[in-house]
Design a protein around this motif. Structure first.
Motif, mmCIF file in Angstrom:
data_model
loop_
_atom_site.group_PDB
_atom_site.id
_atom_site.type_symbol
_atom_site.label_atom_id
_atom_site.label_comp_id
_atom_site.label_asym_id
_atom_site.label_seq_id
_atom_site.Cartn_x
_atom_site.Cartn_y
_atom_site.Cartn_z
ATOM 1 N N LEU A 1 0.684 -1.192 -0.107
ATOM 2 C CA LEU A 1 -0.111 0.046 -0.041
ATOM 3 C C LEU A 1 0.880 1.149 -0.077
ATOM 4 O O LEU A 1 1.610 1.363 1.117
ATOM 5 C CB LEU A 1 -0.770 -0.049 1.221
ATOM 6 N N LYS A 2 0.652 2.022 -0.957
ATOM 7 C CA LYS A 2 1.497 3.472 -0.926
ATOM 8 C C LYS A 2 0.645 4.462 -0.693
ATOM 9 O O LYS A 2 -0.611 4.785 -1.126
ATOM 10 C CB LYS A 2 1.888 3.449 -2.435
ATOM 11 N N GLU A 3 1.268 5.408 0.075
ATOM 12 C CA GLU A 3 0.313 6.548 0.403
ATOM 13 C C GLU A 3 1.330 7.773 0.021
ATOM 14 O O GLU A 3 2.697 7.592 -0.176
ATOM 15 C CB GLU A 3 0.160 6.787 1.696
ATOM 16 N N PHE A 4 0.864 8.959 -0.635
ATOM 17 C CA PHE A 4 1.811 10.016 -0.921
ATOM 18 C C PHE A 4 1.765 11.051 0.057
ATOM 19 O O PHE A 4 0.596 11.503 0.788
ATOM 20 C CB PHE A 4 1.171 10.734 -2.202
ATOM 21 N N LYS A 5 2.869 11.559 0.523
ATOM 22 C CA LYS A 5 2.731 12.798 1.456
ATOM 23 C C LYS A 5 2.580 14.112 0.911
ATOM 24 O O LYS A 5 2.713 14.064 -0.406
ATOM 25 C CB LYS A 5 4.329 12.575 2.240
ATOM 26 N N GLU A 6 2.490 15.209 1.760
ATOM 27 C CA GLU A 6 2.491 16.353 1.122
ATOM 28 C C GLU A 6 3.409 16.721 0.040
ATOM 29 O O GLU A 6 3.069 17.548 -0.969
ATOM 30 C CB GLU A 6 2.500 17.325 2.309
ATOM 31 N N ASP A 7 4.679 16.353 0.321
ATOM 32 C CA ASP A 7 5.620 16.713 -0.535
ATOM 33 C C ASP A 7 5.570 15.828 -1.834
ATOM 34 O O ASP A 7 6.796 15.825 -2.498
ATOM 35 C CB ASP A 7 6.837 16.783 0.061
ATOM 36 N N LYS A 8 4.674 15.067 -1.910
ATOM 37 C CA LYS A 8 4.696 13.993 -2.937
ATOM 38 C C LYS A 8 5.506 12.859 -2.809
ATOM 39 O O LYS A 8 5.568 11.778 -3.733
ATOM 40 C CB LYS A 8 4.824 14.645 -4.481
ATOM 41 N N SER A 9 6.345 12.640 -1.801
ATOM 42 C CA SER A 9 7.258 11.577 -1.594
ATOM 43 C C SER A 9 6.321 10.396 -1.153
ATOM 44 O O SER A 9 5.089 10.527 -0.622
ATOM 45 C CB SER A 9 8.356 11.964 -0.627
ATOM 46 N N GLY B 1 17.705 18.067 -4.747
ATOM 47 C CA GLY B 1 17.489 18.564 -3.715
ATOM 48 C C GLY B 1 15.897 18.892 -3.542
ATOM 49 O O GLY B 1 15.214 18.464 -4.501
ATOM 50 N N ARG B 2 15.250 19.653 -2.467
ATOM 51 C CA ARG B 2 13.968 20.104 -2.712
ATOM 52 C C ARG B 2 13.475 21.036 -3.393
ATOM 53 O O ARG B 2 12.372 21.427 -3.652
ATOM 54 C CB ARG B 2 13.546 19.893 -1.047
ATOM 55 N N LEU B 3 14.573 22.107 -3.169
ATOM 56 C CA LEU B 3 14.092 23.443 -3.575
ATOM 57 C C LEU B 3 14.262 23.716 -5.053
ATOM 58 O O LEU B 3 14.697 22.838 -5.887
ATOM 59 C CB LEU B 3 14.923 24.641 -2.954
ATOM 60 N N ASP B 4 13.360 24.490 -5.749
ATOM 61 C CA ASP B 4 13.469 24.603 -7.480
ATOM 62 C C ASP B 4 14.800 24.964 -7.776
ATOM 63 O O ASP B 4 15.255 24.244 -8.722
ATOM 64 C CB ASP B 4 12.352 25.658 -7.632
ATOM 65 N N ILE B 5 15.422 25.906 -7.371
ATOM 66 C CA ILE B 5 16.712 26.227 -7.581
ATOM 67 C C ILE B 5 17.764 25.094 -7.585
ATOM 68 O O ILE B 5 18.608 24.914 -8.355
ATOM 69 C CB ILE B 5 17.415 27.604 -6.850
ATOM 70 N N GLU B 6 17.596 24.167 -6.591
ATOM 71 C CA GLU B 6 18.372 23.222 -6.439
ATOM 72 C C GLU B 6 18.062 21.869 -7.667
ATOM 73 O O GLU B 6 18.945 21.275 -7.924
ATOM 74 C CB GLU B 6 18.165 22.186 -5.392
ATOM 75 N N LYS B 7 16.740 21.929 -7.831
ATOM 76 C CA LYS B 7 16.420 21.074 -9.126
ATOM 77 C C LYS B 7 16.938 21.543 -10.323
ATOM 78 O O LYS B 7 17.373 20.883 -11.308
ATOM 79 C CB LYS B 7 14.842 20.768 -9.048
ATOM 80 N N GLN B 8 16.979 22.852 -10.502
ATOM 81 C CA GLN B 8 17.663 23.706 -11.520
ATOM 82 C C GLN B 8 18.964 23.360 -11.907
ATOM 83 O O GLN B 8 19.594 23.055 -12.668
ATOM 84 C CB GLN B 8 17.214 25.059 -11.627
ATOM 85 N N LEU B 9 19.718 23.436 -10.777
ATOM 86 C CA LEU B 9 21.048 23.206 -10.561
ATOM 87 C C LEU B 9 21.452 21.684 -11.182
ATOM 88 O O LEU B 9 22.342 21.166 -11.679
ATOM 89 C CB LEU B 9 21.789 23.427 -9.203
ATOM 90 N N LEU B 10 20.708 20.657 -10.491
ATOM 91 C CA LEU B 10 20.742 19.227 -10.929
ATOM 92 C C LEU B 10 20.583 18.835 -12.382
ATOM 93 O O LEU B 10 21.392 18.313 -13.117
ATOM 94 C CB LEU B 10 19.592 18.381 -10.239
ATOM 95 N N ILE B 11 19.606 19.880 -13.186
ATOM 96 C CA ILE B 11 19.249 19.872 -14.707
ATOM 97 C C ILE B 11 20.547 20.227 -15.307
ATOM 98 O O ILE B 11 21.371 19.692 -16.213
ATOM 99 C CB ILE B 11 18.196 20.530 -14.989
ATOM 100 N N GLU B 12 21.253 21.374 -14.883
ATOM 101 C CA GLU B 12 22.311 21.737 -15.444
ATOM 102 C C GLU B 12 23.409 20.840 -15.313
ATOM 103 O O GLU B 12 24.382 20.615 -16.183
ATOM 104 C CB GLU B 12 22.955 23.347 -14.887
ATOM 105 N N LEU B 13 23.709 20.216 -14.141
ATOM 106 C CA LEU B 13 24.780 19.282 -14.077
ATOM 107 C C LEU B 13 24.757 18.000 -15.006
ATOM 108 O O LEU B 13 25.433 17.456 -15.352
ATOM 109 C CB LEU B 13 25.085 18.895 -12.387
ATOM 110 N N TYR B 14 23.531 17.486 -14.762
ATOM 111 C CA TYR B 14 22.990 16.314 -15.804
ATOM 112 C C TYR B 14 23.398 16.896 -17.386
ATOM 113 O O TYR B 14 23.840 15.999 -17.945
ATOM 114 C CB TYR B 14 21.799 15.948 -15.665
ATOM 115 N N HIS B 15 23.178 17.832 -17.469
ATOM 116 C CA HIS B 15 23.451 18.337 -19.066
ATOM 117 C C HIS B 15 24.869 18.716 -19.289
ATOM 118 O O HIS B 15 25.563 18.150 -20.366
ATOM 119 C CB HIS B 15 22.781 19.886 -19.088
ATOM 120 N N ASP B 16 25.935 19.068 -18.310
ATOM 121 C CA ASP B 16 27.131 19.505 -18.578
ATOM 122 C C ASP B 16 28.241 18.413 -18.078
ATOM 123 O O ASP B 16 29.201 18.207 -18.676
ATOM 124 C CB ASP B 16 27.475 20.861 -18.128
#
Ligand code: IPD
Ligand code: CA
Ligand code: CA
Length: 265
Positions: free
Chosen positions: A31-39, A157-172
């Protein structure tokens, strides 16, 4: 390891007992439940945390415990356990065998014991400060591989800016590193750095229970951990690079470059 402390023995027992629960539920219609942060949270997360806390408190009733599912049980102690009953719940709930129970003990914000157990592969990693890192009772060390042979993982990470950093790192990053991925389980990623299966892991902002055990595994296996800018890292700071040390400076430079691009300081 000879001369394991009582703290380490208790951490191992707790992780192995939690592992039995995870094994029981893995590849079932859990049984899966989703928390507020969608985890995701499952029955297994709750049962696993319960058994880990029970074993710790039976042995160390005065210690404080920070668990992902039940929060802080503060006993005013300078000893704080950081526990993640399942790290990699999404993998676990989707039948992907990369998940672990993670149990760590910190004294005055210094991790002194760390245990990561993946019951799907019966892989037990443990370390005690100053005594090295062990995988199924054999001493392990980080790899000596360079960037052209490396696997580096980065977790969001959890913040939008951290997610953006992840995208840039995956790219480069793939332009300078052989292989760049995310395994979806921080505890295992750090354990693999310790065992020499991954050359580096980059953390862009998670919770202490995600990485407390893993960072000690990596350090005690000879790994290097710094803040993202290369300065000395200290638990519980949650932005860091953990690596085998061979091309650590290159990773620091790459992260700096991407952060500058995004206007992050
Ligand atoms: C997750 C893992 C994963 C990371 C996620 C975390 P959980 O923990 O550590 O590696 O990328 O952000 O939430 O939720 O499975 O305990
Ligand atoms: Ca986690
Ligand atoms: Ca978890």
């Amino acid at each position: 390891m000879e001369n394991k402390s009582k703290e380490l023995k208790v951490a191992i027992k707790a992780a192995l007992e939690a592992g039995k629960i995870l094994e029981k539920y893995f590849e079932t219609k859990i049984l899966k439940e989703f928390k507020e942060d969608k985890s995701i949270v499952t029955l297994a997360d709750r049962e696993s945390e319960e058994i880990i806390k029970k074993i710790i408190l039976e042995n160390f009733p005065d210690h404080s415990i920070l668990g992902e599912e039940t929060g802080m049980t503060a006993n005013g102690s300078e000893y704080v356990w950081h526990i993640d009953p399942i790290d990699g719940t999404r993998n676990f709930a989707n039948g992907i065998p990369l998940f672990a129970a993670s149990v760590a003990l910190a004294y005055r914000n210094d991790v002194i014991v760390g245990v990561v157990y993946n019951p799907a592969t019966h892989s037990l990693f443990y370390a005690e400060k100053g005594k090295g890192t062990y995988f199924n009772d054999e001493r392990i060390f980080v790899s000596k591989d360079d960037k052209d042979h490396a696997i580096v993982t980065v977790s969001p990470g959890r913040l939008d800016i951290e997610k953006q950093l992840l995208i840039e790192l995956y790219h480069d990053l793939p332009k300078v590193i052989r292989s760049v991925r995310n395994l979806g389980c921080t505890a295992i990623e750090l354990a693999y750095v310790a065992r020499g299966g991954l050359e580096a892991y980059i953390n862009l902002g998670l919770n202490t229970y995600d990485f407390a055990a893993g960072v000690l595994l990596a350090q005690e296996a000879g790994g290097k951990i710094t803040n993202l800018d290369g300065s000395p890292w200290k638990f519980p700071e949650n932005h860091f690079i953990a690596s085998n040390g061979v091309f650590h400076d290159l990773l620091v430079e790459e992260v700096k470059k991407q952060k500058a691009k995004l206007g992050m300081n």
